[in-house]
Design an enzyme around this catalytic site. Structure first.
Site, PDB file in Angstrom:
ATOM      1  N   GLY A  18      35.060  67.772  27.787  1.00 53.22           N
ATOM      2  CA  GLY A  18      35.385  66.381  28.131  1.00 53.22           C
ATOM      3  C   GLY A  18      36.853  66.083  27.910  1.00 53.22           C
ATOM      4  N   GLY A  19      37.716  67.026  28.285  1.00 50.95           N
ATOM      5  CA  GLY A  19      39.140  66.891  27.965  1.00 50.95           C
ATOM      6  C   GLY A  19      39.979  66.151  28.988  1.00 50.95           C
ATOM      7  N   ASP A  68      29.682  70.532  35.039  1.00 48.46           N
ATOM      8  CA  ASP A  68      28.826  69.491  34.475  1.00 48.46           C
ATOM      9  C   ASP A  68      28.162  70.096  33.245  1.00 48.46           C
ATOM     10  OD1 ASP A  68      26.818  67.739  33.772  1.00 48.46           O
ATOM     11  OD2 ASP A  68      26.160  67.364  35.828  1.00 48.46           O
ATOM     12  N   ASN A  95      33.632  67.496  22.411  1.00 48.52           N
ATOM     13  CA  ASN A  95      34.009  66.074  22.483  1.00 48.52           C
ATOM     14  C   ASN A  95      33.230  65.276  23.524  1.00 48.52           C
ATOM     15  OD1 ASN A  95      36.130  63.695  22.599  1.00 48.52           O
ATOM     16  ND2 ASN A  95      36.082  64.576  24.659  1.00 48.52           N
ATOM     17  N   SER A 147      29.529  59.724  15.912  1.00 52.38           N
ATOM     18  CA  SER A 147      29.965  58.346  16.159  1.00 52.38           C
ATOM     19  C   SER A 147      29.499  57.502  14.980  1.00 52.38           C
ATOM     20  CB  SER A 147      29.313  57.828  17.444  1.00 52.38           C
ATOM     21  OG  SER A 147      29.441  56.426  17.519  1.00 52.38           O
ATOM     22  N   TYR A 160      21.507  57.151  22.608  1.00 55.62           N
ATOM     23  CA  TYR A 160      22.863  57.617  22.255  1.00 55.62           C
ATOM     24  C   TYR A 160      22.995  57.758  20.730  1.00 55.62           C
ATOM     25  CZ  TYR A 160      28.012  57.376  21.746  1.00 55.62           C
ATOM     26  OH  TYR A 160      29.326  57.613  21.404  1.00 55.62           O
ATOM     27  N   LYS A 164      23.775  61.046  18.504  1.00 54.87           N
ATOM     28  CA  LYS A 164      24.969  61.148  17.665  1.00 54.87           C
ATOM     29  C   LYS A 164      24.622  61.388  16.194  1.00 54.87           C
ATOM     30  CE  LYS A 164      28.220  60.948  20.637  1.00 54.87           C
ATOM     31  NZ  LYS A 164      29.176  62.069  20.730  1.00 54.87           N
ATOM     32  N   ILE A 193      37.407  53.274  19.386  1.00 55.08           N
ATOM     33  CA  ILE A 193      38.713  53.786  19.793  1.00 55.08           C
ATOM     34  C   ILE A 193      39.052  53.215  21.173  1.00 55.08           C
ATOM     35  CG2 ILE A 193      40.090  55.883  20.116  1.00 55.08           C
ATOM     36  CD1 ILE A 193      38.717  55.667  17.317  1.00 55.08           C
TER      37      ILE A 193
HETATM   38  N1  LIG Z   1      35.809  55.682  22.230  1.00 56.65           N
HETATM   39  C1  LIG Z   1      35.090  55.291  21.214  1.00 56.65           C
HETATM   40  O1  LIG Z   1      35.169  54.145  20.788  1.00 56.65           O
HETATM   41  C2  LIG Z   1      34.124  56.244  20.526  1.00 56.65           C
HETATM   42  C3  LIG Z   1      33.423  55.781  19.412  1.00 56.65           C
HETATM   43  C4  LIG Z   1      32.541  56.633  18.760  1.00 56.65           C
HETATM   44  C5  LIG Z   1      32.382  57.930  19.212  1.00 56.65           C
HETATM   45  N2  LIG Z   1      33.078  58.378  20.303  1.00 56.65           N
HETATM   46  C6  LIG Z   1      32.858  59.759  20.716  1.00 56.65           C
HETATM   47  O2  LIG Z   1      34.103  60.393  20.946  1.00 56.65           O
HETATM   48  C7  LIG Z   1      33.982  61.323  22.037  1.00 56.65           C
HETATM   49  C8  LIG Z   1      34.980  60.989  23.112  1.00 56.65           C
HETATM   50  O3  LIG Z   1      34.757  59.647  23.510  1.00 56.65           O
HETATM   51  P1  LIG Z   1      35.621  58.919  24.634  1.00 56.65           P
HETATM   52  O4  LIG Z   1      35.537  57.467  24.314  1.00 56.65           O
HETATM   53  O5  LIG Z   1      36.932  59.569  24.816  1.00 56.65           O
HETATM   54  O6  LIG Z   1      34.696  59.190  25.928  1.00 56.65           O
HETATM   55  P2  LIG Z   1      35.049  59.012  27.465  1.00 56.65           P
HETATM   56  O7  LIG Z   1      33.771  58.598  28.114  1.00 56.65           O
HETATM   57  O8  LIG Z   1      36.225  58.135  27.631  1.00 56.65           O
HETATM   58  O9  LIG Z   1      35.415  60.505  27.894  1.00 56.65           O
HETATM   59  C9  LIG Z   1      34.467  61.505  27.863  1.00 56.65           C
HETATM   60  C10 LIG Z   1      34.924  62.668  28.726  1.00 56.65           C
HETATM   61  O10 LIG Z   1      33.798  63.556  28.861  1.00 56.65           O
HETATM   62  C11 LIG Z   1      33.618  63.848  30.222  1.00 56.65           C
HETATM   63  N3  LIG Z   1      32.226  64.077  30.525  1.00 56.65           N
HETATM   64  C12 LIG Z   1      31.219  63.168  30.406  1.00 56.65           C
HETATM   65  N4  LIG Z   1      30.071  63.706  30.831  1.00 56.65           N
HETATM   66  C13 LIG Z   1      30.355  64.966  31.224  1.00 56.65           C
HETATM   67  C14 LIG Z   1      29.573  66.011  31.769  1.00 56.65           C
HETATM   68  N5  LIG Z   1      28.271  65.866  32.016  1.00 56.65           N
HETATM   69  N6  LIG Z   1      30.178  67.183  32.049  1.00 56.65           N
HETATM   70  C15 LIG Z   1      31.498  67.340  31.825  1.00 56.65           C
HETATM   71  N7  LIG Z   1      32.280  66.386  31.306  1.00 56.65           N
HETATM   72  C16 LIG Z   1      31.712  65.207  31.023  1.00 56.65           C
HETATM   73  C17 LIG Z   1      34.141  62.620  30.962  1.00 56.65           C
HETATM   74  O11 LIG Z   1      34.456  62.930  32.311  1.00 56.65           O
HETATM   75  C18 LIG Z   1      35.326  62.219  30.132  1.00 56.65           C
HETATM   76  O12 LIG Z   1      36.500  62.886  30.540  1.00 56.65           O
HETATM   77  C19 LIG Z   1      32.523  61.208  22.505  1.00 56.65           C
HETATM   78  O13 LIG Z   1      31.763  62.212  21.888  1.00 56.65           O
HETATM   79  C20 LIG Z   1      32.099  59.841  22.026  1.00 56.65           C
HETATM   80  O14 LIG Z   1      30.709  59.744  21.850  1.00 56.65           O
HETATM   81  C21 LIG Z   1      33.946  57.552  20.968  1.00 56.65           C
END
Ligand SMILES: NC(=O)c1ccc[n+]([C@@H]2O[C@H](COP(=O)([O-])OP(=O)(O)OC[C@H]3O[C@@H](n4cnc5c(N)ncnc54)[C@H](O)[C@@H]3O)[C@@H](O)[C@H]2O)c1
Length: 253
Positions: A18-19, A68, A95, A147, A160, A164, A193
């Site tokens: 998910g980079g 995917d 991630n 999370s 979710y 988590k 975040i």
């Molecule tokens: N942003 C927050 O507030 C928050 C809070 C708690 C936990 N998190 C955790 O941090 C991590 C990153 O979160 P984020 O907010 O950057 O998420 P995001 O949704 O902004 O980004 C996630 C990335 O994963 C990719 N992705 C999703 N499903 C996919 C799939 N099936 N195959 C390949 N790629 C896939 C997406 O295209 C995206 O680039 C996650 O594990 C999330 O649960 C985030």
């Protein structure tokens, strides 16, 4: 953004899931700053390619595999391709996730499986795919993404939060099994975040007030706040840290 440099990370092959966007993008950029060989898997082609272009212009060794992650065969193929290009993978950042909200009464068994597949299952199978590289190298580090949502009892996303919280069990068992090979496995639990997706989908003035009331630190946390900690955990500076769950939430109490 400038920050600490960990010499052991230079030249190391790091895989980030998910980079392409959000916290994952910040993690890819942070490893590129460390001069690691950084590969990432994502389903979103356009932002991934833009990120690769930008980092290549800066001279980074970065590679994108489109897959995917809910398709385990595709995940395995992507890992094999990364290994073929960059050599043994001794660092993994699990991630990727998808934080769609869901009302409990509406969730079908198929949706349950789909939410688990995107938020939990690939973390296990990505680890399974790279652990042979780590045991052969007699060392490696994995960071799984949890999370704080389940700790704060957040509603509207029971599947979710179930996924988590399960990340902690996954982390502990893998740390136990692979510790004898000097492989460290930890979980990072972000608070709220401010990513592009959060901004677009979930952040409201009321939500911002709730965040400012709850957090000890009175500012939005940003992806780089998490990325810096992940880089530290993967580096040898964290050589004694494993089987733990680290919260990066600005003190959400
Ligand atoms: N942003 C927050 O507030 C928050 C809070 C708690 C936990 N998190 C955790 O941090 C991590 C990153 O979160 P984020 O907010 O950057 O998420 P995001 O949704 O902004 O980004 C996630 C990335 O994963 C990719 N992705 C999703 N499903 C996919 C799939 N099936 N195959 C390949 N790629 C896939 C997406 O295209 C995206 O680039 C996650 O594990 C999330 O649960 C985030």
């Amino acid at each position: 953004m400038a920050g600490a440099i960990y010499p052991d990370l230079a030249g190391r092959t790091v895989l980030v899931t998910g980079g392409a966007t959000g916290i994952g993008e910040a993690i890819v950029r942070a490893f590129a700053r460390q001069k690691s060989r950084v590969a990432f898997i994502d389903i979103q082609q356009a932002p991934a390619e833009a990120l690769v272009r930008d980092l290549h212009e800066q001279g980074a060794d970065v590679h994108f595999e489109r897959a995917d992650l809910t398709d385990i065969a595709a995940l395995r193929t992507a890992v094999d391709t990364v290994r073929g290009r960059f050599g043994p993978i001794t660092a993994l950042v699990n991630n990727a996730a998808f934080d769609e909200r869901h009302a409990t009464q509406d969730v079908t068994p198929e949706q349950w499986d789909a939410l688990m597949a995107v938020n939990l299952r690939h973390q296990f199978f990505a680890a399974q795919a790279v652990l042979p590289d780590m045991t052969a190298a007699r060392g490696g580090a994995i960071v799984n993404f949890a999370s704080i949502s389940w700790m704060t009892g957040m509603g509207g996303m029971a599947v979710y939060t179930a996924a988590k919280s399960a990340v902690l069990g996954l982390t502990r068992s893998l740390a136990r099994d692979y510790g004898p090979f000097n492989v460290r496995v930890n979980a990072v639990a972000p608070g709220w975040i401010r990513t592009e997706r959060q901004q677009r989908k979930w952040i409201t003035p009321e939500g911002e007030k709730r965040m400012l009331d709850a957090q000890c630190l009175k500012r939005w946390l940003v992806p780089d706040d998490v990325a810096r900690f992940v880089v530290f955990l993967i580096s040898d500076e964290a050589a004694a840290c494993t089987s733990q769950h680290y919260v990066v939430d600005g003190g959400w109490v």
